[in-house]
Design a protein around this motif. Structure first.
Motif, PDB file in Angstrom:
ATOM      1  N   PRO A 197      34.450  51.398  34.331  1.00 37.36           N
ATOM      2  CA  PRO A 197      34.933  50.075  34.789  1.00 37.36           C
ATOM      3  C   PRO A 197      35.675  50.270  36.111  1.00 37.36           C
ATOM      4  CG  PRO A 197      36.137  50.839  32.828  1.00 37.36           C
ATOM      5  CD  PRO A 197      35.306  51.983  33.307  1.00 37.36           C
ATOM      6  N   ARG A 198      35.115  49.858  37.215  1.00 40.21           N
ATOM      7  CA  ARG A 198      35.733  50.094  38.514  1.00 40.21           C
ATOM      8  C   ARG A 198      36.402  48.824  39.026  1.00 40.21           C
ATOM      9  NH1 ARG A 198      34.039  54.578  40.968  1.00 40.21           N
ATOM     10  NH2 ARG A 198      36.093  54.405  41.898  1.00 40.21           N
ATOM     11  N   SER A 199      37.458  49.006  39.820  1.00 40.28           N
ATOM     12  CA  SER A 199      38.186  47.841  40.328  1.00 40.28           C
ATOM     13  C   SER A 199      37.320  47.022  41.292  1.00 40.28           C
ATOM     14  CB  SER A 199      39.452  48.293  41.061  1.00 40.28           C
ATOM     15  OG  SER A 199      40.237  49.072  40.210  1.00 40.28           O
ATOM     16  N   ARG A 200      36.576  47.693  42.169  1.00 42.59           N
ATOM     17  CA  ARG A 200      35.811  46.982  43.197  1.00 42.59           C
ATOM     18  C   ARG A 200      34.318  47.068  42.914  1.00 42.59           C
ATOM     19  NH1 ARG A 200      38.431  47.155  48.159  1.00 42.59           N
ATOM     20  NH2 ARG A 200      36.872  45.597  48.774  1.00 42.59           N
ATOM     21  N   PRO A 201      33.588  45.945  43.087  1.00 46.07           N
ATOM     22  CA  PRO A 201      32.130  46.017  42.919  1.00 46.07           C
ATOM     23  C   PRO A 201      31.557  46.918  44.008  1.00 46.07           C
ATOM     24  CG  PRO A 201      32.765  43.909  43.864  1.00 46.07           C
ATOM     25  CD  PRO A 201      34.037  44.631  43.533  1.00 46.07           C
ATOM     26  N   GLY A 202      30.445  47.565  43.693  1.00 46.30           N
ATOM     27  CA  GLY A 202      29.824  48.437  44.702  1.00 46.30           C
ATOM     28  C   GLY A 202      30.296  49.876  44.570  1.00 46.30           C
ATOM     29  N   SER A 203      31.414  50.132  43.810  1.00 51.07           N
ATOM     30  CA  SER A 203      31.847  51.523  43.580  1.00 51.07           C
ATOM     31  C   SER A 203      30.895  52.148  42.556  1.00 51.07           C
ATOM     32  CB  SER A 203      33.256  51.560  43.001  1.00 51.07           C
ATOM     33  OG  SER A 203      34.128  50.786  43.771  1.00 51.07           O
ATOM     34  N   PRO A 231      47.463  49.922  28.046  1.00 51.30           N
ATOM     35  CA  PRO A 231      46.882  48.923  28.944  1.00 51.30           C
ATOM     36  C   PRO A 231      47.361  49.121  30.381  1.00 51.30           C
ATOM     37  CG  PRO A 231      48.114  47.879  27.132  1.00 51.30           C
ATOM     38  CD  PRO A 231      48.367  49.334  27.034  1.00 51.30           C
ATOM     39  N   VAL A 232      46.634  48.561  31.343  1.00 51.09           N
ATOM     40  CA  VAL A 232      47.042  48.702  32.752  1.00 51.09           C
ATOM     41  C   VAL A 232      48.417  48.082  33.009  1.00 51.09           C
ATOM     42  CG1 VAL A 232      44.935  49.062  34.110  1.00 51.09           C
ATOM     43  CG2 VAL A 232      45.458  46.785  33.234  1.00 51.09           C
ATOM     44  N   ASN A 233      48.811  47.132  32.188  1.00 53.49           N
ATOM     45  CA  ASN A 233      50.168  46.570  32.306  1.00 53.49           C
ATOM     46  C   ASN A 233      51.052  47.214  31.233  1.00 53.49           C
ATOM     47  OD1 ASN A 233      48.410  45.291  30.513  1.00 53.49           O
ATOM     48  ND2 ASN A 233      49.783  43.569  30.256  1.00 53.49           N
ATOM     49  N   THR A 251      40.108  47.960  29.542  1.00 53.79           N
ATOM     50  CA  THR A 251      39.648  47.340  28.289  1.00 53.79           C
ATOM     51  C   THR A 251      40.830  47.158  27.335  1.00 53.79           C
ATOM     52  OG1 THR A 251      37.582  48.518  28.636  1.00 53.79           O
ATOM     53  CG2 THR A 251      37.887  47.510  26.482  1.00 53.79           C
ATOM     54  N   SER A 252      41.757  48.109  27.362  1.00 59.32           N
ATOM     55  CA  SER A 252      42.919  48.060  26.471  1.00 59.32           C
ATOM     56  C   SER A 252      43.806  46.846  26.762  1.00 59.32           C
ATOM     57  CB  SER A 252      43.703  49.376  26.631  1.00 59.32           C
ATOM     58  OG  SER A 252      44.823  49.402  25.815  1.00 59.32           O
ATOM     59  N   ALA A 253      43.660  46.273  27.972  1.00 58.60           N
ATOM     60  CA  ALA A 253      44.442  45.083  28.317  1.00 58.60           C
ATOM     61  C   ALA A 253      43.839  43.822  27.703  1.00 58.60           C
ATOM     62  CB  ALA A 253      44.522  44.942  29.841  1.00 58.60           C
ATOM     63  N   ASN A 254      42.667  43.958  27.057  1.00 59.94           N
ATOM     64  CA  ASN A 254      41.976  42.782  26.513  1.00 59.94           C
ATOM     65  C   ASN A 254      41.766  42.952  25.006  1.00 59.94           C
ATOM     66  OD1 ASN A 254      40.175  40.841  25.717  1.00 59.94           O
ATOM     67  ND2 ASN A 254      38.704  41.201  27.368  1.00 59.94           N
ATOM     68  N   PRO A 255      42.660  42.341  24.179  1.00 54.88           N
ATOM     69  CA  PRO A 255      42.564  42.549  22.725  1.00 54.88           C
ATOM     70  C   PRO A 255      41.261  42.029  22.124  1.00 54.88           C
ATOM     71  CG  PRO A 255      44.289  40.940  23.288  1.00 54.88           C
ATOM     72  CD  PRO A 255      43.806  41.511  24.576  1.00 54.88           C
TER      73      PRO A 255
END
Ligand code: PEP
Ligand code: MN
Length: 341
Positions: A48-54, A136-138, A104-108
């Motif tokens: 899962p990358r932050s920017r598309p195209g990575s 999670p990222v937060n 993904t961990s940020a989304n239950p």
């Protein structure tokens, strides 16, 4: 987990068959004390990358390379899953450990779907040794804990991975989880926690200091040309030079751990205070430049008076004595004026 620590080593992403096999062989042939701790080989297949195209990982095809590592080198393998389909494909390929990443961990809802899929899979999952859940990222300890509870419903061993937020540790969050669930093993992920290979050795010292259960560390044969996370990956040789803590502390050695956790928390708060001071001085310098172009004197007594009033009220709300606030801000303001002169 038994008395041994668990180390999960391998590249951020499976890029091609040669890179996966070569990295795994080099790690497995290092003279590391594998008999004394458990080693698992990792590689992300779907990234899962932050920017598309990575680079998003080589996808399902790469599961075959991991299966080959497992068969040829006899080492358990791990990969990241972000959807029920990923979990099914990984389990079908014989992957031993699944990990759920920080995004993904940020989304239950996503975590629940993966947990449900594992429960309802028709294929045999008796080879599955555990599910790892990153924070999670937060910095949300409740969300991390909730994800553990969701995954525990699968009946599989669940392992927490502390990877921090924004390339820094969140010891307060990790301490909260450790206190709530001391029974859940916790690994350190110094690679994502720092984003910087040179900071990995120092972070690894926290394993013994805090009585953690091992680590997940990114290792690549050629970090400089890695397609993802190139700055944070170690070479197999560098990993061989880290002293990886082997066995868990005996009960009588663990008494000081709580103090070490509290000190990790306070060090983190102190670092933030200094970072905030640097940020404040930076804004202050910009305000100084504005004042200069508008012929305004650096010292504006009325403004300082208002600022102190506001901070005294904030201090009162948070239980910080107003005399203490006044003393600190006298010094801070002095330094700001020095910057603006
Ligand atoms: C990874 O382990 O490669 C990864 C993407 O980690 P995180 O989810 O912690 O960013
Ligand atoms: Mn990575």
């Amino acid at each position: 987990m038994d008395n041994q620590r668990l180390y999960i080593l391998g590249p951020c992403a499976a890029e091609n068959r040669e890179q996966v096999i070569e990295t795994a062989s080099q790690i497995c042939h290092l003279s590391l004390p594998f008999g004394h701790w458990s080693m698992v080989f990792r590689a992300g297949v779907w990234k899962p990358r932050s920017r598309p195209g990575s680079f998003q990982g080589a996808g399902t095809e790469a599961l075959k390379w991991l299966a080959e590592v497992k068969e040829r080198l006899g080492v358990p393998v791990a990969t990241e899953v972000a959807t029920p389909e990923h979990a099914e494909a990984a389990l079908k390929a014989g992957i031993d450990y699944l990990w759920i990443g920080a995004r993904t961990s940020a989304n239950p809802i996503a975590v629940q779907e993966i947990a449900d899929a594992i429960c309802h899979l028709s294929l045999s999952i008796s080879h599955l040794k555990g599910i790892l859940i990153k924070n999670p990222v937060n910095a949300d300890a409740a969300l991390w804990l909730g994800n553990i509870e969701r995954l525990e419903k699968t009946g599989m061993p669940v392992i927490a991975v502390h990877r921090g937020c924004n390339h820094r540790p969140c010891w307060a969050m990790a301490h909260t989880l450790r206190t709530a669930r001391p029974d859940i093993p916790m690994l350190l992920d110094p690679s994502h926690m720092s984003g910087d290979a040179s900071r990995v050795p120092t972070l690894m010292e926290k394993i013994s200091e805090l009585g953690l259960d091992g680590a997940m560390v990114e290792v690549h044969v050629h970090p400089e040309s890695a397609l993802s996370d190139s700055k944070q990956q170690l070479t197999p040789d560098e990993i061989a030079h880290l002293s990886l803590p082997i066995c868990h502390l005996k009960d009588h050695d663990t008494k000081g751990l709580e103090l070490n956790w509290l000190r990790a928390e306070i060090d983190e708060v102190d670092d933030e205070l200094v970072e905030n001071l640097a940020a404040r001085m930076d804004v202050s310098a910009r305000i100084g430049a504005w004042k200069k172009t508008h012929n305004m004197a650096p010292l504006q007594p009325e403004r300082f008076h208002q600022l102190l009033e506001r901070l005294r009220a904030t201090g009162e709300r948070l239980g910080v004595r107003k005399e203490f606030i006044e003393q600190i801000w006298e010094r801070i303001h002095e330094e700001s004026l020095r910057k603006q002169e």
